[in-house]
Design a protein around this motif. Structure first.
Motif, mmCIF file in Angstrom:
data_model
loop_
_atom_site.group_PDB
_atom_site.id
_atom_site.type_symbol
_atom_site.label_atom_id
_atom_site.label_comp_id
_atom_site.label_asym_id
_atom_site.label_seq_id
_atom_site.Cartn_x
_atom_site.Cartn_y
_atom_site.Cartn_z
ATOM 1 N N GLY A 101 0.815 -1.212 0.000
ATOM 2 C CA GLY A 101 0.000 0.000 0.000
ATOM 3 C C GLY A 101 0.846 1.258 0.000
ATOM 4 O O GLY A 101 0.532 2.237 -0.687
ATOM 5 N N GLU A 102 1.931 1.239 0.752
ATOM 6 C CA GLU A 102 2.814 2.396 0.804
ATOM 7 C C GLU A 102 3.488 2.635 -0.546
ATOM 8 O O GLU A 102 3.576 3.763 -1.016
ATOM 9 N N VAL A 103 3.956 1.553 -1.167
ATOM 10 C CA VAL A 103 4.599 1.684 -2.481
ATOM 11 C C VAL A 103 3.600 2.197 -3.511
ATOM 12 O O VAL A 103 3.908 3.083 -4.303
ATOM 13 N N ALA A 104 2.386 1.647 -3.497
ATOM 14 C CA ALA A 104 1.361 2.096 -4.441
ATOM 15 C C ALA A 104 1.032 3.566 -4.210
ATOM 16 O O ALA A 104 0.894 4.343 -5.168
ATOM 17 N N GLY A 105 0.906 3.963 -2.937
ATOM 18 C CA GLY A 105 0.613 5.360 -2.629
ATOM 19 C C GLY A 105 1.713 6.297 -3.086
ATOM 20 O O GLY A 105 1.448 7.360 -3.648
ATOM 21 N N LYS A 106 2.961 5.885 -2.876
ATOM 22 C CA LYS A 106 4.078 6.725 -3.323
ATOM 23 C C LYS A 106 4.138 6.798 -4.843
ATOM 24 O O LYS A 106 4.451 7.839 -5.408
ATOM 25 N N THR A 107 3.844 5.701 -5.509
ATOM 26 C CA THR A 107 3.874 5.693 -6.971
ATOM 27 C C THR A 107 2.792 6.602 -7.538
ATOM 28 O O THR A 107 3.054 7.426 -8.418
ATOM 29 N N ILE A 108 1.584 6.463 -7.016
ATOM 30 C CA ILE A 108 0.489 7.315 -7.491
ATOM 31 C C ILE A 108 0.772 8.771 -7.153
ATOM 32 O O ILE A 108 0.546 9.662 -7.966
ATOM 33 N N GLY A 109 1.293 9.011 -5.940
ATOM 34 C CA GLY A 109 1.651 10.375 -5.550
ATOM 35 C C GLY A 109 2.709 10.971 -6.464
ATOM 36 O O GLY A 109 2.645 12.151 -6.830
ATOM 37 N N ALA A 110 3.684 10.154 -6.869
ATOM 38 C CA ALA A 110 4.743 10.634 -7.763
ATOM 39 C C ALA A 110 4.175 10.991 -9.129
ATOM 40 O O ALA A 110 4.608 11.967 -9.758
ATOM 41 N N VAL A 111 3.204 10.223 -9.599
ATOM 42 C CA VAL A 111 2.577 10.524 -10.891
ATOM 43 C C VAL A 111 1.889 11.881 -10.820
ATOM 44 O O VAL A 111 2.065 12.735 -11.711
ATOM 45 N N PHE A 112 1.132 12.111 -9.755
ATOM 46 C CA PHE A 112 0.433 13.392 -9.650
ATOM 47 C C PHE A 112 1.407 14.542 -9.412
ATOM 48 O O PHE A 112 1.208 15.643 -9.931
ATOM 49 N N ASP A 113 2.469 14.297 -8.641
ATOM 50 C CA ASP A 113 3.492 15.334 -8.466
ATOM 51 C C ASP A 113 4.125 15.701 -9.807
ATOM 52 O O ASP A 113 4.398 16.872 -10.076
ATOM 53 N N GLY A 114 4.358 14.681 -10.640
ATOM 54 C CA GLY A 114 4.905 14.940 -11.976
ATOM 55 C C GLY A 114 3.958 15.772 -12.824
ATOM 56 O O GLY A 114 4.393 16.665 -13.572
ATOM 57 N N LEU A 115 2.664 15.502 -12.702
ATOM 58 C CA LEU A 115 1.685 16.293 -13.448
ATOM 59 C C LEU A 115 1.699 17.755 -12.994
ATOM 60 O O LEU A 115 1.614 18.669 -13.817
ATOM 61 N N TYR A 116 1.814 17.971 -11.691
ATOM 62 C CA TYR A 116 1.884 19.349 -11.195
ATOM 63 C C TYR A 116 3.116 20.067 -11.735
ATOM 64 O O TYR A 116 3.054 21.245 -12.101
ATOM 65 N N LYS A 117 4.237 19.361 -11.810
ATOM 66 C CA LYS A 117 5.463 19.977 -12.330
ATOM 67 C C LYS A 117 5.322 20.298 -13.821
ATOM 68 O O LYS A 117 5.781 21.342 -14.280
ATOM 69 N N ILE A 118 4.682 19.409 -14.569
ATOM 70 C CA ILE A 118 4.463 19.660 -15.999
ATOM 71 C C ILE A 118 3.563 20.881 -16.185
ATOM 72 O O ILE A 118 3.819 21.734 -17.040
ATOM 73 N N ILE A 119 2.534 20.976 -15.350
ATOM 74 C CA ILE A 119 1.640 22.135 -15.431
ATOM 75 C C ILE A 119 2.417 23.412 -15.152
ATOM 76 O O ILE A 119 2.269 24.409 -15.868
ATOM 77 N N ASP A 120 3.247 23.397 -14.107
ATOM 78 C CA ASP A 120 4.046 24.587 -13.783
ATOM 79 C C ASP A 120 4.994 24.954 -14.918
ATOM 80 O O ASP A 120 5.222 26.129 -15.197
ATOM 81 N N GLN A 121 5.543 23.955 -15.576
ATOM 82 C CA GLN A 121 6.551 24.203 -16.598
ATOM 83 C C GLN A 121 5.940 24.688 -17.914
ATOM 84 O O GLN A 121 6.511 25.549 -18.572
ATOM 85 N N LEU A 130 -8.252 13.037 -6.064
ATOM 86 C CA LEU A 130 -9.242 12.768 -5.024
ATOM 87 C C LEU A 130 -10.128 11.583 -5.410
ATOM 88 O O LEU A 130 -10.425 10.711 -4.591
ATOM 89 N N GLU A 131 -10.524 11.507 -6.680
ATOM 90 C CA GLU A 131 -11.355 10.409 -7.157
ATOM 91 C C GLU A 131 -10.598 9.073 -7.078
ATOM 92 O O GLU A 131 -11.170 8.052 -6.695
ATOM 93 N N VAL A 132 -9.317 9.084 -7.423
ATOM 94 C CA VAL A 132 -8.496 7.861 -7.325
ATOM 95 C C VAL A 132 -8.401 7.406 -5.873
ATOM 96 O O VAL A 132 -8.534 6.222 -5.564
ATOM 97 N N THR A 133 -8.209 8.351 -4.959
ATOM 98 C CA THR A 133 -8.118 8.021 -3.536
ATOM 99 C C THR A 133 -9.440 7.461 -3.022
ATOM 100 O O THR A 133 -9.463 6.477 -2.284
ATOM 101 N N ARG A 134 -10.545 8.066 -3.413
ATOM 102 C CA ARG A 134 -11.863 7.560 -3.005
ATOM 103 C C ARG A 134 -12.096 6.144 -3.517
ATOM 104 O O ARG A 134 -12.644 5.300 -2.822
#
Length: 159
Positions: free
Chosen positions: A21-41, A61-65
């Motif tokens: 669960g921790e690995v999956a959470g970090k992986t999904i979190g990294a994907v969304f963090d990458g999207l935020y960085k792409i948006i900023d760039q 939020l929908e993925v987490t739910r």
């Protein structure tokens, strides 16, 4: 390898499910963090950035739910459909742990055993210890915090 090395050095820190669960959470979190960085760039104005980040936050939020709903559905299934498998698996794990431990205590290890065999026995012991930890957590619960984990509110990301 002495008893204290085995006991304190080879004890697993978390149950397997928690680790996954921790690995999956970090992986999904990294994907969304990458999207935020792409948006900023690549976004040119602030309004576009805000709208894009809001859309990504809603999707996160929908993925987490959905993930939490899956966990709750699995718990509900176990409550409504009583199964013998958790008890059978628990008995096998406990029998292996206590039976293997008793055998080693009574008969000991062979003095001419090579390092590979010792490592295999050590890995097997660690897996059994991890299994016993999971059995105890399953039947007795692991902590007060984990009993209340479904009550925690889901908060959107702060980015």
């Amino acid at each position: 390898m002495g008893l204290s090395d085995w006991l304190f050095g080879a004890t697993p820190g978390q149950q397997a499910g928690q680790a996954v669960g921790e690995v999956a959470g970090k992986t999904i979190g990294a994907v969304f963090d990458g999207l935020y960085k792409i948006i900023d760039q690549f976004s040119t104005n602030d309004q576009e950035k805000i709208e894009a980040k809001l859309a990504v936050s809603k999707h996160q939020l929908e993925v987490t739910r959905e993930f939490i709903s899956d966990v709750q559905n699995a718990r509900q299934m176990q409550v409504t459909n009583r199964s013998y498998w958790p008890g059978i698996l628990s008995a096998v794990i406990l029998f292996g742990f206590f039976g293997g431990g008793t055998y080693v205590l009574v008969y000991g290890l062979q003095p001419n055993m090579d390092e590979v065999s010792k490592n295999i026995i050590n890995m097997f012991s660690v897996q059994l210890l991890s299994g016993v930890s999971a059995v105890i957590g399953f039947w007795l619960g692991s902590s007060y915090g984990s009993q209340r984990k479904d009550e925690r509110p889901i908060l959107p990301p702060t980015k």
